[in-house]
Every structure is written in structure tokens, then in C-alpha cells.
Enzyme design. Structure first.
Site, mmCIF file in Angstrom:
data_model
loop_
_atom_site.group_PDB
_atom_site.id
_atom_site.type_symbol
_atom_site.label_atom_id
_atom_site.label_comp_id
_atom_site.label_asym_id
_atom_site.label_seq_id
_atom_site.Cartn_x
_atom_site.Cartn_y
_atom_site.Cartn_z
ATOM 1 N N GLY A 27 0.807 -1.213 0.000
ATOM 2 C CA GLY A 27 0.000 0.000 0.000
ATOM 3 C C GLY A 27 0.835 1.254 0.000
ATOM 4 C CB ALA A 28 4.297 1.748 -0.820
ATOM 5 C CG ASN A 29 -0.853 3.632 -4.235
ATOM 6 O OD1 ASN A 29 -1.063 2.628 -3.549
ATOM 7 N ND2 ASN A 29 -1.822 4.462 -4.600
ATOM 8 C CB THR A 30 -1.749 6.935 -1.514
ATOM 9 O OG1 THR A 30 -2.319 8.173 -1.071
ATOM 10 C CG2 THR A 30 -2.530 5.772 -0.917
ATOM 11 N N GLY A 31 -0.413 7.920 1.067
ATOM 12 C CA GLY A 31 -0.543 7.958 2.515
ATOM 13 C C GLY A 31 0.680 7.537 3.299
ATOM 14 C CB ILE A 32 0.922 5.674 6.519
ATOM 15 C CG1 ILE A 32 0.065 6.633 7.353
ATOM 16 C CG2 ILE A 32 2.022 5.090 7.396
ATOM 17 C CD1 ILE A 32 -0.680 5.957 8.498
ATOM 18 N N GLY A 33 2.017 4.591 3.760
ATOM 19 C CA GLY A 33 2.919 3.682 3.060
ATOM 20 C C GLY A 33 3.886 4.401 2.146
ATOM 21 C CE1 TYR A 187 -9.326 -0.280 9.631
ATOM 22 C CE2 TYR A 187 -9.845 0.562 11.830
ATOM 23 C CZ TYR A 187 -8.981 0.470 10.746
ATOM 24 O OH TYR A 187 -7.760 1.127 10.784
#
Length: 326
Positions: A27-33, A187
Site C-alpha cells: 500500500g505504498a502508492n499513497t498515505g503512510i505507506g 474493521y
């Protein structure tokens, strides 16, 4: 800005570099990642961005290479809502055609997540939050464990949430097939499952040089909350907005705990723990249930189709130790 930095935990206290090490961030294309990948690239590592949308992933990798002048940042497709995709990704890492690039994995950061989405299911029929936040990462981690072991003192970092405190893992109905669906409860269940998984994984890795820890990065302003409705009302955007600004981290600040767990020399050998930002904390009581963790592992292995040869052998039953030598 000083107040915000204090409230949100500040920057990673470790200045360690990771030259010669390979890191996978889901999940590294946005946000924390993305911010995690960016800083770890600045610290000299080879970074593999693992994302569902390859175009966005490649754009993020290009941006990070430009910002850090580190050309060893690559994009790979990984859809955690598809066990087929997870297996294909892992196979390329383990058996890739570029052995010099894939000869080691030193850090695996299981960061990708979805939050409070509608009652969607994955390609394999799992409730989406359980499938993406937990089961996809469970399979991925197991498939990469031999590579992690072969790389020496490696680390698995699982991103959980403070929401695990409200979680309940229903082993008889993990996928909400018998109960009315509640997005928030689903969640919380997925994030509790992550902590239990971390605990049992650490137990099974005793005697190796691989550690596994879970963390709560803090509440961040990212795309993760797009299904929650936060900030959509006039009240939340005008009245609560200033308080959100004080309490909610930027993605860059929220990435700091992941970076700390990935690089800090003082955490070598620390395993099976839960961190709230930079501090080790006791997770919720239900997250410290070893029997529940073992039952969840067995159930998860069946759900994702892990063969016996793919599952790490458990250590003898007993107390989970605080640390292991590295």
C-alpha cells in the site's frame, strides 16, 4: 507546528541507515505507506512498493526516486484482495528472474488497509476488511518467511490500529455471513486479528533471527478514511476541523513509527510486541490470548490454502518471550 509535532509523536528517534537492505512496503502508492517508503529510500535501502494499482504505484516509485536520488525503488503489483495476486507477487520475490535484486528481504511492512467500506467481498469471498487488512498479509508473510530467514536479522512490521481494542474475532463467522454486517466492527476485528497474528508469528519464529511486531501509527489524514464520512458535514469541517488539525497526523508523521520499527538498532531481537507510536504498550486483553491467536492462525491457514510445507513450525507451547537475541 511544535505543538502538532508533540501531540503526534514527532520524528523517528533513530538516525540509522539501511544501505544494502531490501524493504517491501504494501500500500505504498499513497498515505503512510508512501511516506514510509520515501524515508526508507532516503536512508539508503532498496525499496519495493507493492500496490494494487500498478500505474499509481509506478508513479509513486518515480516520484520517490526523484526526491531521494535513490534509483533502487521499484513498483510491483500486489492485490491483497486476491490470493492469486498475493501468490504471484511472492513467487516473483522468491523466484524472480533478477536474483541479484531479489536475493534478500530484510523488512516486510504490512501497511495496506481498507477501513469501514461497504459490505464488499474479495475475489476469494472474504469480507473485504478481513481479506485485505489481515488474510492477504497473513498469506504474504508466510510465503516470504524463508526469504526473510535467509536474510538474517529481518523484521516483519504489521500495521494495526488502536481500534483493535474494540475488536472481537468471531472464528465461527469471520466473514460476516451469519450476522448483520457492521463496517466498524469488521474493521476492529481485522485489526485485532493483525495483533493476534503478530503474537503467534513471533512465537513460531522463536529460534530464528526474524522478529515480528505490530503498531498503531496514530490517526492520520489519508485516503483510508474515505468511507467513514469524516469531514463531509458542515459541523465536522468547521467546528471540529481545528481539533482534527491538532490531533490528526500528517502521513509523514504517521509513517515515523513504521520507520522506527524498521531501522532502530535497539529493537533488534524485540518481537511479539505492540507499539503505540514509538512506545511499547500492552495491547487489549483479547489481543494477548495465546489460545485465540493459535486458533486464528489455524483457521486462517485453512482459509488461504496454506500447505503444511509453507507454514512455519511452531515452537513448543509456553510463555511468549519478550526478546530474542539477534
Amino acid at each position: 507546528m511544535i505543538v502538532l509535532d508533540s501531540v503526534s509523536g514527532g520524528s523517528c528517534p533513530s538516525k540509522a541507515t539501511i544501505h544494502g537492505k531490501t524493504v517491501i512496503v504494501t500500500g505504498a502508492n499513497t498515505g503512510i505507506g508512501k511516506e514510509t517508503a520515501r524515508e526508507l529510500a532516503q536512508r539508503g535501502g532498496r525499496i519495493i512498493l507493492a500496490c494494487r494499482d500498478l500505474d499509481k504505484c509506478e508513479a509513486a516509485a518515480k516520484e520517490i526516486r526523484g526526491d531521494t536520488l535513490n534509483h533502487r525503488v521499484d513498483a510491483r503489483r500486489l492485490d491483497l484482495a486476491s490470493l492469486t495476486s498475493v501468490r504471484a507477487f511472492a513467487k516473483k520475490i522468491v523466484e524472480g528472474r533478477k536474483p541479484r535484486e531479489e536475493e534478500r528481504v530484510d523488512v516486510l511492512i504490512n501497511n495496506a488497509a481498507v477501513m469501514r467500506c461497504p459490505h464488499w467481498t474479495t475475489e476469494d469471498g472474504f469480507e473485504m476488511q478481513l481479506g485485505v487488512n489481515y488474510l492477504g498479509h497473513f498469506l504474504l508473510t508466510n510465503l516470504l518467511l524463508e526469504k526473510l530467514k535467509a536474510s538474517g536479522a529481518s523484521r516483519v512490521i504489521n500495521i494495526s490500529s488502536l481500534a483493535h481494542i474494540a475488536g472481537h474475532v468471531d472464528l465461527e463467522d469471520l466473514n460476516w455471513e451469519r450476522r448483520p454486517y457492521e463496517a466498524k466492527a469488521a474493521y476492529c476485528q481485522s485489526k485485532l486479528a493483525v495483533v493476534l497474528f503478530t503474537r503467534e508469528l513471533s512465537r513460531r519464529l522463536e529460534g530464528t533471527r526474524v522478529t515480528a511486531n505490530a503498531l498503531h501509527p496514530g490517526v492520520a489524514s489519508t485516503e483510508l478514511g474515505r468511507h467513514t464520512g469524516m469531514h463531509k458535514s458542515v459541523f465536522s469541517s468547521t467546528v471540529l476541523g481545528p481539533f482534527f488539525w491538532l490531533l490528526i497526523k500528517t502521513p509523514k508523521l504517521a509513517a515515523q513509527p513504521s520507520i522506527y520499527l524498521a531501522v532502530a538498532p535497539e529493537l533488534s531481537g524485540v518481537s511479539g510486541k505492540y507499539f503505540n507510536a514509538f512506545r511499547q504498550k500492552d495491547p487489549a486483553p483479547q489481543a494477548q490470548d495465546d489460545e485465540a491467536a493459535q486458533k486464528l492462525w489455524a483457521r486462517s491457514a485453512r482459509l488461504v490454502g496454506l500447505e503444511e510445507a509453507e507454514v512455519p513450525k511452531a515452537a513448543s507451547p509456553g510463555r511468549v518471550t519478550d526478546t530474542r537475541s539477534s
